[in-house]
Design an enzyme around this catalytic site. Structure first.
Site, PDB file in Angstrom:
ATOM      1  CD  GLU A 170      25.006  40.937   6.078  1.00 48.89           C
ATOM      2  OE1 GLU A 170      24.166  41.780   5.694  1.00 48.89           O
ATOM      3  OE2 GLU A 170      26.186  40.964   5.710  1.00 48.89           O
ATOM      4  CG  HIS A 193      22.961  45.876   6.832  1.00 51.92           C
ATOM      5  ND1 HIS A 193      23.196  47.157   6.389  1.00 51.92           N
ATOM      6  CD2 HIS A 193      24.073  45.161   6.533  1.00 51.92           C
ATOM      7  CE1 HIS A 193      24.410  47.222   5.851  1.00 51.92           C
ATOM      8  NE2 HIS A 193      24.970  46.028   5.935  1.00 51.92           N
TER       9      HIS A 193
END
Length: 213
Positions: free
Chosen positions: A197, A200
């Protein structure tokens, strides 16, 4: 990402909070000062259009979506954390990652069209395996021990590949309640989700790190 910390500590509460505020100001000035007053009109439109309900997932299949997914996300400011937009963004992200038709174990704000440094991670290392949000997260330490495992992504429909990740990491983030800088040591699969994550937020997709066969 498609599916109990060792230590959690808040570091020097008052000093760390001021450092974060100054750091956020420098970051935003460096980015052209475009977001010093809060969420942009475009971000507000995306957030309010769903009012905390499931949001549209941005995917690499769409050209415009892909450009945003490949961009570096901006930091959240202290003022933003007090807004209704922030509350609705969190609710929308949670509803999206929990979609029974396309369930994930983690999600980053850019995946729903808001290029901000906010992620939600399912804590498999905690009782009840809750989803928790992390503001302006940064990995400040990676273990030398690595693990290779399969990964998928809500923003890359159908894609799956093996990625090498650190088995243990130390994550720095802003506490939502008192705004202190906190650190959390995470291991195992939960550490993998954090790494996926946080990538990202840098415009990095798991396929960029796929192990070559």
């Amino acid at each position: 990402m498609k599916r109990k910390p060792d230590t959690t500590s808040c570091v020097f509460p008052r000093i760390s909070r001021y450092i974060w505020i100054i750091g956020s100001m420098v970051y935003l000035i460096g980015a052209g000062g475009c977001c010093r007053e809060g969420f942009t009109p475009g971000e507000k439109q995306i957030i309010w259009s769903r009012e905390g309900k499931m949001m549209r997932l941005y995917t690499v299949d769409n050209g415009e979506d892909s450009l945003l997914l490949r961009s570096r996300a901006l930091a959240l400011t202290l003022e933003m954390l007090q807004t209704e937009e922030y509350r609705l963004l969190k609710a929308g992200m949670l509803a999206t990652v929990r979609d029974t038709a396309n369930t994930g174990v983690g999600i980053a704000a850019p995946q729903v069209g808001v290029s901000r440094q906010l992620i939600a991670v399912q804590r498999f290392d905690k009782a009840g395996e809750p989803f928790e949000f992390y503001i302006n997260p940064e990995i400040i330490q990676y273990s030398e021990e690595k693990q290779c495992g399969p990964e998928g992504c809500l923003s890359l429909p159908g894609a799956r590949d093996s990625v090498m990740r650190s088995e243990r990491i130390v994550v720095s983030y802003i506490d939502e309640v008192n705004h202190n800088v906190c650190r959390d040591t995470v291991k195992g699969f939960t550490a993998v989700v954090f790494q996926h994550e946080i990538d990202h937020l840098k415009g990095i997709l798991f396929t960029d790190k796929a192990v070559k066969k």
